[in-house]
Motif scaffolding. Structure first.
Motif, short mmCIF file in Angstrom:
data_model
loop_
_atom_site.label_atom_id
_atom_site.label_comp_id
_atom_site.label_asym_id
_atom_site.label_seq_id
_atom_site.Cartn_x
_atom_site.Cartn_y
_atom_site.Cartn_z
N TYR A 77 10.46 1.10 -7.37
CA TYR A 77 10.58 -0.35 -7.19
C TYR A 77 12.00 -0.75 -6.83
O TYR A 77 12.22 -1.60 -5.95
N ALA A 78 12.98 -0.15 -7.48
CA ALA A 78 14.38 -0.49 -7.19
C ALA A 78 14.76 -0.11 -5.76
O ALA A 78 15.43 -0.88 -5.06
N VAL A 79 14.34 1.05 -5.31
CA VAL A 79 14.65 1.47 -3.94
C VAL A 79 13.92 0.58 -2.93
O VAL A 79 14.51 0.14 -1.94
N TRP A 80 12.65 0.28 -3.19
CA TRP A 80 11.87 -0.57 -2.29
C TRP A 80 12.51 -1.95 -2.14
O TRP A 80 12.71 -2.43 -1.02
N THR A 81 12.84 -2.57 -3.26
CA THR A 81 13.45 -3.89 -3.19
C THR A 81 14.85 -3.82 -2.59
O THR A 81 15.28 -4.73 -1.89
N GLY A 82 15.57 -2.72 -2.87
CA GLY A 82 16.91 -2.57 -2.32
C GLY A 82 16.89 -2.46 -0.81
O GLY A 82 17.68 -3.10 -0.11
N ILE A 83 15.97 -1.65 -0.28
CA ILE A 83 15.84 -1.53 1.17
C ILE A 83 15.49 -2.88 1.77
O ILE A 83 16.07 -3.32 2.77
N GLY B 80 0.82 -1.22 0.00
CA GLY B 80 0.00 0.00 0.00
C GLY B 80 0.85 1.26 0.00
O GLY B 80 0.57 2.21 -0.75
N LEU B 81 1.88 1.27 0.82
CA LEU B 81 2.76 2.44 0.86
C LEU B 81 3.60 2.56 -0.42
O LEU B 81 3.84 3.68 -0.90
N LEU B 82 4.01 1.43 -0.98
CA LEU B 82 4.71 1.47 -2.26
C LEU B 82 3.81 2.06 -3.34
O LEU B 82 4.24 2.91 -4.13
N ALA B 83 2.55 1.66 -3.37
CA ALA B 83 1.60 2.19 -4.34
C ALA B 83 1.42 3.70 -4.16
O ALA B 83 1.35 4.45 -5.13
N PRO C 192 8.89 7.78 -10.14
CA PRO C 192 8.94 6.88 -11.30
C PRO C 192 8.93 5.42 -10.86
O PRO C 192 9.51 5.06 -9.82
N LEU C 193 8.30 4.57 -11.64
CA LEU C 193 8.20 3.15 -11.34
C LEU C 193 9.56 2.53 -11.08
O LEU C 193 9.76 1.85 -10.05
#
Length: 106
Positions: free
Chosen positions: A59-65, A44-47, A54-55
């Motif tokens: 997404y890259a930062v989210w998965t990286g964290i 939900g927070l990612l959305a 930008p997508l």
């Protein structure tokens, strides 16, 4: 605010990945429920962050964290290997997160 949403979403990803490990393949009820609750909140927070970011960056930062945090949790709580190559890989993920944050969006 989108960056704050994204950072919290990444931290929640660490939480759900750790809870998933504790769920033993979804065979333990409480860790399984925690996994899905944290996953829902993280998505939900990612959305919400993706409304403005930008997508690819979001997404890259989210998965990286999540990846970096899960690595640290694995080291500290699950006794996983701290081999120098694994540490270097984690530092490269951190560098990638920083570059995504500072790179121009356009």
């Amino acid at each position: 605010m989108p960056w704050a949403f994204l950072i919290v979403a990444g931290l929640l990803e660490i939480g759900w990945a750790s809870a998933m490990k504790q769920s033993a393949g979804f065979t333990r009820l409480l860790p399984t429920l925690l996994t899905f609750a944290l996953m829902f909140a993280s998505f939900g927070l990612l959305a919400a962050a993706m409304r403005s970011l930008p997508l690819g960056t979001a997404y890259a930062v989210w998965t990286g964290i999540g990846a970096l945090g899960a690595f640290v949790v694995g080291l500290l709580w699950f006794g996983e290997s701290a081999h120098p190559m694994r540490i270097l890989a984690a530092l490269l993920i951190l560098a990638g997160i920083a570059l995504m944050k500072w790179a121009p969006a356009g």
